[in-house]
Motif scaffolding. Structure first.
Motif, PDB file in Angstrom:
ATOM      1  N   ALA A  13      80.057 -27.107 -35.389  1.00  0.00           N
ATOM      2  CA  ALA A  13      79.646 -28.292 -36.147  1.00  0.00           C
ATOM      3  C   ALA A  13      80.607 -28.623 -37.274  1.00  0.00           C
ATOM      4  O   ALA A  13      80.607 -29.750 -37.771  1.00  0.00           O
ATOM      5  CB  ALA A  13      78.240 -28.092 -36.710  1.00  0.00           C
ATOM      6  N   PHE A  14      81.439 -27.663 -37.702  1.00  0.00           N
ATOM      7  CA  PHE A  14      82.363 -27.902 -38.812  1.00  0.00           C
ATOM      8  C   PHE A  14      83.817 -27.815 -38.364  1.00  0.00           C
ATOM      9  O   PHE A  14      84.725 -27.725 -39.191  1.00  0.00           O
ATOM     10  CB  PHE A  14      82.083 -26.882 -39.929  1.00  0.00           C
ATOM     11  CG  PHE A  14      80.662 -26.924 -40.407  1.00  0.00           C
ATOM     12  CD1 PHE A  14      80.246 -27.895 -41.294  1.00  0.00           C
ATOM     13  CD2 PHE A  14      79.719 -26.022 -39.928  1.00  0.00           C
ATOM     14  CE1 PHE A  14      78.926 -27.958 -41.724  1.00  0.00           C
ATOM     15  CE2 PHE A  14      78.407 -26.067 -40.354  1.00  0.00           C
ATOM     16  CZ  PHE A  14      78.000 -27.044 -41.247  1.00  0.00           C
ATOM     17  N   THR A  15      84.045 -27.855 -37.051  1.00  0.00           N
ATOM     18  CA  THR A  15      85.386 -27.779 -36.488  1.00  0.00           C
ATOM     19  C   THR A  15      85.936 -29.185 -36.287  1.00  0.00           C
ATOM     20  O   THR A  15      85.211 -30.108 -35.945  1.00  0.00           O
ATOM     21  CB  THR A  15      85.344 -27.032 -35.136  1.00  0.00           C
ATOM     22  OG1 THR A  15      84.828 -25.718 -35.350  1.00  0.00           O
ATOM     23  CG2 THR A  15      86.725 -26.941 -34.525  1.00  0.00           C
ATOM     24  N   SER A  16      87.226 -29.358 -36.492  1.00  0.00           N
ATOM     25  CA  SER A  16      87.845 -30.670 -36.297  1.00  0.00           C
ATOM     26  C   SER A  16      87.964 -30.983 -34.807  1.00  0.00           C
ATOM     27  O   SER A  16      87.987 -30.074 -33.974  1.00  0.00           O
ATOM     28  CB  SER A  16      89.231 -30.697 -36.937  1.00  0.00           C
ATOM     29  OG  SER A  16      90.102 -29.813 -36.243  1.00  0.00           O
ATOM     30  N   PRO A  17      88.054 -32.270 -34.432  1.00  0.00           N
ATOM     31  CA  PRO A  17      88.181 -32.629 -33.012  1.00  0.00           C
ATOM     32  C   PRO A  17      89.387 -31.981 -32.347  1.00  0.00           C
ATOM     33  O   PRO A  17      89.308 -31.532 -31.202  1.00  0.00           O
ATOM     34  CB  PRO A  17      88.293 -34.156 -33.040  1.00  0.00           C
ATOM     35  CG  PRO A  17      87.601 -34.562 -34.296  1.00  0.00           C
ATOM     36  CD  PRO A  17      87.900 -33.461 -35.275  1.00  0.00           C
ATOM     37  N   GLU A  18      90.527 -31.930 -33.054  1.00  0.00           N
ATOM     38  CA  GLU A  18      91.718 -31.354 -32.422  1.00  0.00           C
ATOM     39  C   GLU A  18      91.553 -29.861 -32.193  1.00  0.00           C
ATOM     40  O   GLU A  18      92.035 -29.320 -31.183  1.00  0.00           O
ATOM     41  CB  GLU A  18      92.975 -31.644 -33.255  1.00  0.00           C
ATOM     42  CG  GLU A  18      92.958 -31.104 -34.667  1.00  0.00           C
ATOM     43  CD  GLU A  18      92.370 -32.080 -35.680  1.00  0.00           C
ATOM     44  OE1 GLU A  18      92.606 -31.891 -36.880  1.00  0.00           O
ATOM     45  OE2 GLU A  18      91.661 -33.020 -35.251  1.00  0.00           O
ATOM     46  N   GLN A  19      90.868 -29.162 -33.100  1.00  0.00           N
ATOM     47  CA  GLN A  19      90.609 -27.739 -32.876  1.00  0.00           C
ATOM     48  C   GLN A  19      89.670 -27.541 -31.688  1.00  0.00           C
ATOM     49  O   GLN A  19      89.856 -26.633 -30.876  1.00  0.00           O
ATOM     50  CB  GLN A  19      89.996 -27.111 -34.127  1.00  0.00           C
ATOM     51  CG  GLN A  19      90.964 -26.919 -35.279  1.00  0.00           C
ATOM     52  CD  GLN A  19      90.248 -26.396 -36.517  1.00  0.00           C
ATOM     53  OE1 GLN A  19      89.418 -27.076 -37.098  1.00  0.00           O
ATOM     54  NE2 GLN A  19      90.572 -25.186 -36.910  1.00  0.00           N
ATOM     55  N   ALA A  20      88.643 -28.396 -31.582  1.00  0.00           N
ATOM     56  CA  ALA A  20      87.691 -28.288 -30.483  1.00  0.00           C
ATOM     57  C   ALA A  20      88.356 -28.545 -29.138  1.00  0.00           C
ATOM     58  O   ALA A  20      87.910 -28.043 -28.108  1.00  0.00           O
ATOM     59  CB  ALA A  20      86.529 -29.260 -30.691  1.00  0.00           C
TER      60      ALA A  20
END
Length: 482
Positions: free
Chosen positions: A179-186
Motif C-alpha cells: 500500500a505504500f510502494t511506488s508504482p515503479e517499485q510494484a
C-alpha cells in the motif's frame, strides 16, 4: 502502561555484545535477532545481529558490512543513529539508538487519524530525513508508517540501512507494504529518490484518513495491480492537504517533487501557525498519551524493569504483540532461500496477474476501437449513399424540367407555324374583298411564264417559322440522345 514487548534472553543468546549488556529480545526473524541492550552509562540501544546461531557465510558478512557502512553515513535528528558496529566479529552486530516511541502505524491504529496541521508538522520532519538520506546517496525503498517512529520531539525514520541495496531488499507481499510502494517499485523497476517521495505521500494520506490511497475492497494481488497502474482513490482527503500530498502520488516519477521541494512546501504550509518544534503543540491528546506511555516504559527498561513475564515493573502493563518500536527483521535481514523463493513466486504470480489484466484491458479497448471504426465506416457509407440518391433525384428533376420546357417550346413553335399558314391562306380573299379585281389569265400564245413568287413579307415569315421548328426538333433530339 503500554510499551514495547521485550522477551527474556534464551539459552542460546549471548550475555553481551561488545560493550553492551543484552537485556532481552525485541524481535526475532528467520536468520537474525534484535536485542535490547544497555551500555555502562545506562543508555539503551537496539542491537541487530546477523545470525543468532550457526556460521556466518562470506556473502552474508559482506551484506551486513554494507548495511553498517550505509547506516553509519547518516547523521540526522530525524533518523536513528548507528552508535557502534562490529561487522567482522564472529557474531556480527550493529548498535542503533533505541527509540522508546510508537510507530505511526500503531498510533493510527490505536489513537485514530491526525488533523491536517499535525500531518503537515510530521511531513516536514520526515521530508527532512529524506533530504539527509538522499544527500548521502541512500534510497530508503521501504518508507511506510511502520518504519517511522514518533517521540514527542519529532519523527524518526528507521530501517534505511539495507533498504537501498537491490541484493538485500526483501519486500514482503503484504497489504501493509504494498500500500505504500511506488508504482515503479510494484512493477519491478529500479527505485529512485522519487520512489521514496511517493511512499511518503501514501504515508501522509494514511495519517489523515486511516487508510491507504487505494480502494479497500482488494486482496493482495488486486492491491498490487492498483499500485502498478497508479489507480488512486483520494476521496476524503482534506483540501488543505491536497496540494501537499497529491503531487507526491503522481504516477510519473518525473512529476513528483524532490524532497527539498517537499520540505519547503511543508514548512510554508505551517507559516502563520504557532512556532513549536515538539509534538505537544501539534498532536491530539490521544496521541501524546500513547507517546508518553512509551517514554515511561523506556525509562523502566533503562533500569531493567518491564522485561518478560513477571518482570519487576509494578506500574507497567505488558502487551502481547510487538509494537514496531524496532522494525521486524523481515525486510532488513537476509531471508532463507525457501522464503525468498516463495516471495519470488508470489511476486511473479502477481506480475502475471497484473499483465493478464492489462492485456485484457488492452484487448477490450482494441475491440471498442474496432467497433467504433466499423460504426464510423458504416455512417460514412450511409451518408455517401444518401448523397448519391439526392444527386440522382436532382438530375432526374432537372431533366424532367428540361423536357417539359422543350415540349412547351415545340408546341409554341407549332402553334406559331399553324397561325402563319392560316394568315397566308386568307390573303387572296382579303384582296377581293378590298375591291381589287382578280387578274384575268391571258390567252396562252406560247410557253406559260413561271408564276411570280408570293409577296415578300408572307414568304419570309413562313421561312423563319420553318427554321425555328427545325432547330427546336434538332435541340430536342440532341437532349434526348444525351
Amino acid at each position: 502502561m503500554t510499551g514495547a514487548q521485550v522477551d527474556p534472553l534464551g539459552s542460546g543468546d549471548p550475555a553481551t555484545l561488545g560493550r553492551y549488556e543484552l537485556l532481552g529480545r525485541l524481535a526475532s526473524g528467520g536468520m537474525g535477532r534484535i536485542y535490547l541492550a544497555r551500555d555502562a552509562g545506562g543508555h539503551l540501544v537496539a542491537v541487530k545481529t546477523l545470525l543468532a546461531e550457526g556460521v556466518v557465510s562470506d556473502v552474508e558478512r559482506r551484506r551486513f558490512t554494507r548495511e553498517v557502512g550505509l547506516a553509519q553515513r547518516v547523521d540526522s535528528t530525524f533518523t536513528a543513529r548507528v552508535r557502534e558496529a562490529a561487522p567482522q566479529a564472529e557474531r556480527p552486530w550493529m548498535a542503533i539508538d533505541y527509540i522508546a516511541a510508537p510507530s505511526l502505524s500503531e498510533l493510527v491504529r490505536t489513537a485514530g487519524v491526525l488533523p491536517a496541521s499535525a500531518v503537515q508538522w510530521l511531513a516536514a520532519g520526515t521530508a527532512e530525513a529524506l533530504v539527509t538520506l538522499h544527500r548521502e546517496g541512500i534510497i530508503h525503498r521501504d518508507l511506510k508508517p511502520q518504519n517511522i517512529l514518533l517521540p514527542l520531539p519529532g519523527p524518526r525514520v528507521i530501517d534505511f540501512g539495507i533498504s537501498h541495496a537491490n541484493d538485500l531488499t526483501r519486500t514482503s507481499l503484504t497489504l501493509g507494504t504494498i500500500a505504500f510502494t511506488s508504482p515503479e517499485q510494484a512493477r519491478g523497476e529500479p527505485s529512485t529518490e522519487a520512489s521514496d517521495v511517493y511512499s511518503l505521500g501514501a504515508t501522509l494520506f494514511h495519517l489523515a484518513l486511516g487508510r491507504p490511497p487505494y480502494r479497500a475492497d482488494s486482496d493482495t494481488l488486486g492491491l498490487l495491480a492498483q499500485v502498478q497502474r497508479g489507480q488512486l482513490d483520494l476521496d476524503g482527503l482534506p483540501k488543505e492537504l491536497t496540494n501537499l500530498i497529491r503531487p507526491c502520488l503522481a504516477a510519473d516519477p518525473a512529476e513528483r517533487p524532490v524532497p527539498a521541494e517537499m520540505l519547503a512546501r511543508f514548512r510554508q504550509s505551517l507559516a502563520g501557525l504557532p512556532v513549536s518544534q515538539g509534538g505537544g503543540r501539534w498532536l491530539p491528546p490521544r496521541w501524546t498519551d500513547l507517546i508518553g506511555a512509551y517514554e515511561r516504559h523506556g525509562r523502566d527498561l533503562a533500569r531493567g524493569a518491564g522485561i518478560g513475564v513477571g518482570a519487576p515493573d509494578p506500574g507497567a502493563v505488558r502487551i502481547d504483540q510487538p509494537t514496531g518500536v524496532v522494525p521486524p527483521p523481515g525486510p532488513t535481514l537476509v531471508l532463507p532461500e525457501q522464503r525468498e523463493q516463495a516471495e519470488r513466486e508470489r511476486a511473479e504470480q502477481a506480475a502475471r496477474a497484473a499483465r493478464e489484466q492489462d492485456q485484457q484491458e488492452k484487448a477490450r479497448r482494441a475491440r471498442e476501437r474496432r467497433r467504433e471504426e466499423e460504426r464510423t465506416k458504416q455512417q460514412r457509407k450511409e451518408r455517401k449513399r444518401a448523397q448519391q440518391e439526392a444527386e440522382q433525384k436532382e438530375r432526374e428533376r432537372a431533366g424532367q424540367e428540361q423536357r417539359e420546357r422543350a415540349e412547351k417550346e415545340a408546341a409554341r413553335l407549332r402553334a406559331a407555324e399553324a397561325s402563319a399558314r392560316r394568315r397566308a391562306s386568307r390573303t387572296p380573299a382579303a384582296s377581293a374583298s378590298a375591291g381589287v379585281p382578280p387578274r384575268t389569265p391571258r390567252p396562252s400564245s406560247g410557253p406559260v411564264p413561271p408564276r411570280p413568287p408570293a409577296p415578300g413579307p408572307v414568304r419570309k415569315k413562313s421561312s423563319v417559322v420553318t427554321w425555328l421548328v427545325v432547330l427546336a426538333v434538332v435541340a430536342l433530339a440532341v437532349w434526348l440522345i444525351r
